[in-house]
Design a protein around this motif. Structure first.
Motif, mmCIF file in Angstrom:
data_model
loop_
_atom_site.group_PDB
_atom_site.id
_atom_site.type_symbol
_atom_site.label_atom_id
_atom_site.label_comp_id
_atom_site.label_asym_id
_atom_site.label_seq_id
_atom_site.Cartn_x
_atom_site.Cartn_y
_atom_site.Cartn_z
ATOM 1 N N MET A 41 -7.349 2.671 3.864
ATOM 2 C CA MET A 41 -8.480 2.918 4.751
ATOM 3 C C MET A 41 -8.366 1.979 5.942
ATOM 4 O O MET A 41 -7.756 0.901 5.845
ATOM 5 C CB MET A 41 -9.820 2.669 4.023
ATOM 6 C CG MET A 41 -10.100 3.640 2.894
ATOM 7 S SD MET A 41 -11.734 3.348 2.125
ATOM 8 C CE MET A 41 -12.821 3.900 3.456
ATOM 9 N N LYS A 42 -8.935 2.378 7.077
ATOM 10 C CA LYS A 42 -8.869 1.531 8.274
ATOM 11 C C LYS A 42 -9.494 0.165 8.015
ATOM 12 O O LYS A 42 -9.061 -0.844 8.571
ATOM 13 C CB LYS A 42 -9.575 2.226 9.444
ATOM 14 C CG LYS A 42 -8.803 3.409 10.014
ATOM 15 C CD LYS A 42 -9.503 3.972 11.229
ATOM 16 C CE LYS A 42 -8.688 5.125 11.833
ATOM 17 N NZ LYS A 42 -9.359 5.694 13.035
ATOM 18 N N MET A 43 -10.530 0.135 7.176
ATOM 19 C CA MET A 43 -11.201 -1.123 6.879
ATOM 20 C C MET A 43 -10.257 -2.127 6.204
ATOM 21 O O MET A 43 -10.437 -3.345 6.330
ATOM 22 C CB MET A 43 -12.421 -0.867 5.984
ATOM 23 C CG MET A 43 -13.375 -2.040 5.871
ATOM 24 S SD MET A 43 -14.798 -1.657 4.814
ATOM 25 C CE MET A 43 -15.508 -0.312 5.754
ATOM 26 N N ASP A 44 -9.263 -1.626 5.482
ATOM 27 C CA ASP A 44 -8.306 -2.518 4.816
ATOM 28 C C ASP A 44 -7.600 -3.428 5.818
ATOM 29 O O ASP A 44 -7.341 -4.598 5.532
ATOM 30 C CB ASP A 44 -7.262 -1.699 4.047
ATOM 31 C CG ASP A 44 -7.864 -0.893 2.919
ATOM 32 O OD1 ASP A 44 -8.838 -1.381 2.305
ATOM 33 O OD2 ASP A 44 -7.369 0.203 2.642
ATOM 34 N N ASP A 45 -7.297 -2.885 6.992
ATOM 35 C CA ASP A 45 -6.568 -3.645 8.001
ATOM 36 C C ASP A 45 -7.437 -4.735 8.637
ATOM 37 O O ASP A 45 -6.908 -5.705 9.201
ATOM 38 C CB ASP A 45 -6.046 -2.710 9.099
ATOM 39 C CG ASP A 45 -5.129 -1.629 8.532
ATOM 40 O OD1 ASP A 45 -4.405 -1.931 7.559
ATOM 41 O OD2 ASP A 45 -5.151 -0.493 9.045
ATOM 42 N N ALA A 46 -8.748 -4.560 8.558
ATOM 43 C CA ALA A 46 -9.658 -5.539 9.169
ATOM 44 C C ALA A 46 -9.975 -6.697 8.230
ATOM 45 O O ALA A 46 -10.528 -7.711 8.665
ATOM 46 C CB ALA A 46 -10.952 -4.845 9.592
ATOM 47 N N ILE A 47 -9.633 -6.573 6.960
ATOM 48 C CA ILE A 47 -9.932 -7.618 5.983
ATOM 49 C C ILE A 47 -8.779 -8.621 5.962
ATOM 50 O O ILE A 47 -7.633 -8.255 5.697
ATOM 51 C CB ILE A 47 -10.129 -7.013 4.585
ATOM 52 C CG1 ILE A 47 -11.325 -6.064 4.595
ATOM 53 C CG2 ILE A 47 -10.339 -8.111 3.544
ATOM 54 C CD1 ILE A 47 -11.531 -5.320 3.287
ATOM 55 N N PRO A 48 -9.059 -9.887 6.231
ATOM 56 C CA PRO A 48 -7.978 -10.893 6.266
ATOM 57 C C PRO A 48 -7.501 -11.252 4.861
ATOM 58 O O PRO A 48 -8.227 -11.085 3.878
ATOM 59 C CB PRO A 48 -8.649 -12.097 6.937
ATOM 60 C CG PRO A 48 -10.101 -11.964 6.556
ATOM 61 C CD PRO A 48 -10.375 -10.486 6.537
ATOM 62 N N PHE A 49 -6.290 -11.738 4.789
ATOM 63 C CA PHE A 49 -5.749 -12.247 3.533
ATOM 64 C C PHE A 49 -6.316 -13.644 3.305
ATOM 65 O O PHE A 49 -6.193 -14.524 4.148
ATOM 66 C CB PHE A 49 -4.219 -12.294 3.605
ATOM 67 C CG PHE A 49 -3.570 -12.883 2.387
ATOM 68 C CD1 PHE A 49 -3.327 -12.114 1.267
ATOM 69 C CD2 PHE A 49 -3.197 -14.228 2.367
ATOM 70 C CE1 PHE A 49 -2.718 -12.664 0.148
ATOM 71 C CE2 PHE A 49 -2.585 -14.778 1.260
ATOM 72 C CZ PHE A 49 -2.350 -13.996 0.143
ATOM 73 N N CYS A 50 -6.947 -13.855 2.153
ATOM 74 C CA CYS A 50 -7.566 -15.156 1.849
ATOM 75 C C CYS A 50 -7.192 -15.551 0.430
ATOM 76 O O CYS A 50 -7.769 -15.052 -0.545
ATOM 77 C CB CYS A 50 -9.071 -15.068 2.023
ATOM 78 S SG CYS A 50 -9.910 -16.650 1.874
ATOM 79 N N GLU A 51 -6.222 -16.445 0.301
ATOM 80 C CA GLU A 51 -5.609 -16.730 -0.998
ATOM 81 C C GLU A 51 -6.528 -17.428 -1.999
ATOM 82 O O GLU A 51 -6.319 -17.328 -3.209
ATOM 83 C CB GLU A 51 -4.342 -17.575 -0.812
ATOM 84 C CG GLU A 51 -4.563 -18.964 -0.237
ATOM 85 C CD GLU A 51 -4.435 -18.987 1.271
ATOM 86 O OE1 GLU A 51 -4.121 -20.055 1.828
ATOM 87 O OE2 GLU A 51 -4.655 -17.930 1.904
ATOM 88 N N VAL A 52 -7.586 -18.110 -1.515
ATOM 89 C CA VAL A 52 -8.456 -18.831 -2.439
ATOM 90 C C VAL A 52 -9.173 -17.883 -3.401
ATOM 91 O O VAL A 52 -9.595 -18.274 -4.491
ATOM 92 C CB VAL A 52 -9.473 -19.698 -1.662
ATOM 93 C CG1 VAL A 52 -10.533 -18.829 -0.987
ATOM 94 C CG2 VAL A 52 -10.122 -20.713 -2.583
ATOM 95 N N PHE A 53 -9.277 -16.617 -3.022
ATOM 96 C CA PHE A 53 -9.945 -15.635 -3.871
ATOM 97 C C PHE A 53 -9.135 -15.273 -5.120
ATOM 98 O O PHE A 53 -9.616 -14.520 -5.961
ATOM 99 C CB PHE A 53 -10.273 -14.365 -3.077
ATOM 100 C CG PHE A 53 -11.555 -14.457 -2.309
ATOM 101 C CD1 PHE A 53 -12.765 -14.164 -2.915
ATOM 102 C CD2 PHE A 53 -11.553 -14.853 -0.982
ATOM 103 C CE1 PHE A 53 -13.953 -14.249 -2.225
ATOM 104 C CE2 PHE A 53 -12.739 -14.949 -0.273
ATOM 105 C CZ PHE A 53 -13.949 -14.644 -0.890
ATOM 106 N N VAL A 54 -7.935 -15.832 -5.240
ATOM 107 C CA VAL A 54 -7.176 -15.600 -6.462
ATOM 108 C C VAL A 54 -7.873 -16.242 -7.666
ATOM 109 O O VAL A 54 -7.686 -15.800 -8.806
ATOM 110 C CB VAL A 54 -5.731 -16.136 -6.320
ATOM 111 C CG1 VAL A 54 -5.714 -17.667 -6.338
ATOM 112 C CG2 VAL A 54 -4.829 -15.572 -7.406
ATOM 113 N N ILE A 55 -8.693 -17.263 -7.419
ATOM 114 C CA ILE A 55 -9.404 -17.933 -8.516
ATOM 115 C C ILE A 55 -10.386 -16.983 -9.195
ATOM 116 O O ILE A 55 -10.308 -16.765 -10.418
ATOM 117 C CB ILE A 55 -10.116 -19.205 -8.024
ATOM 118 C CG1 ILE A 55 -9.098 -20.208 -7.467
ATOM 119 C CG2 ILE A 55 -10.919 -19.838 -9.156
ATOM 120 C CD1 ILE A 55 -8.068 -20.655 -8.478
#
Length: 225
Positions: A41-55
Motif C-alpha cells: 500500500m502507498k502508506m507502507d512507503d510513508a512509514i519509516p523503519f524504526c528498529e527499536v520496535f523489535v522489542i
C-alpha cells in the motif's frame, strides 16, 4: 492421575492445534519462497523503519502465551473463548497462505544503522521469510489477547493490567509495520477479522451457546429457541 486429567484435559486441544499449526506453517515457509502475490500500500512507503520496535515485536510471544496460560489455570470458560478466537483466525491465515501465497518487498536491503536492535531484526529476517503475511497473526493474536484481558472478570478489575495490556497490544501492532514485517494491508485485514471474531466469541458468546446445545443433545433434547 484421573484427577489431573479431569482438571487439565482442556489443554489437549491446545497441544494438538499447536502441532498442526507449526507443521503447516513450516511447510508454507519452505514451499512459498517467491510468492506471486505481492502486498503493498502507498502508506507502507510513508512509514519509516524504526528498529527499536523489535522489542515489542518479540514480546508478542510472551504476551499471548502468558494470557492463554493465565486463563487456562484461572478461568476455563475464558480460556476456551480465547482458544476459539485464536485458533479460528490462525486457521484462516493458514488457508489463505496456502491458497493465495503472498509476500512483500518492504524490508530494507541494508540496515540503516548498526546497533543491537538492527542485529535482532537481521536475525529475525533470516529466521522468518517475508512470505505468508496476510492477515497479520501478530496483530490478530495481540487483539485476541487484549480482548481476553478486558473481558475477563478478574483481569478487567485490575486497571494496571488493563492499561499495560493495551499499551503492549498497541506497541506490538505498531511494531509490525515499523520493522517492515507487515504491510498496512495485513494490519487492517487482521483488525477486520478480529472484529468479526469478537462479535462471535464475546458478543454472541458462541462458546456458551455450543456448550448448552451439546449438554442438551447429550440428554436427548434440544434447547428451546
Amino acid at each position: 492421575m484421573k484427577k489431573y486429567y479431569a482438571r487439565y484435559k482442556h489443554a489437549i486441544p491446545l497441544f494438538i492445534y499447536a502441532m498442526i499449526y507449526c507443521f503447516w506453517f513450516a511447510y508454507l515457509e519452505k514451499t512459498v519462497t517467491r510468492p506471486s502475490n505481492l502486498i503493498h500500500m502507498k502508506m507502507d512507503d510513508a512509514i519509516p523503519f524504526c528498529e527499536v520496535f523489535v522489542i515489542p515485536y518479540f514480546l508478542w510471544f510472551a504476551y499471548v502465551s502468558v494470557t492463554v496460560l493465565y486463563l487456562f489455570f484461572k478461568d476455563k470458560q475464558d480460556y476456551i473463548r480465547i482458544c476459539t478466537f485464536l485458533f479460528t483466525g490462525m486457521t484462516v491465515f493458514l488457508i489463505v497462505s496456502t491458497l493465495w501465497p503472498n509476500g512483500h518487498h518492504l524490508r530494507p536491503a541494508v540496515m540503516p544503522r548498526d546497533n543491537i536492535f538492527t542485529a535482532m531484526i537481521a536475525h529475525l529476517y533470516r529466521m522468518d521469510t517475508p512470505t505468508n503475511l496476510w492477515p497479520s497473526i501478530h496483530v490478530y493474536n495481540s487483539l485476541g489477547a487484549h480482548f481476553a484481558v478486558i473481558r475477563n472478570p478478574l483481569l478487567r478489575r485490575n486497571r494496571a493490567v488493563h492499561m499495560g495490556s493495551l499499551a503492549l497490544c498497541v506497541s506490538i501492532i505498531l511494531s509490525t509495520v515499523f520493522i517492515k514485517q507487515h504491510s498496512v494491508f495485513d494490519v487492517l485485514t487482521a483488525f477486520i477479522m478480529a472484529a468479526v471474531m469478537y462479535i462471535l466469541v464475546y458478543g454472541l458468546d458462541i462458546v456458551t451457546v455450543w456448550q448448552h446445545r451439546r449438554f442438551h443433545v447429550r440428554r436427548g433434547r434440544l434447547p428451546q429457541a
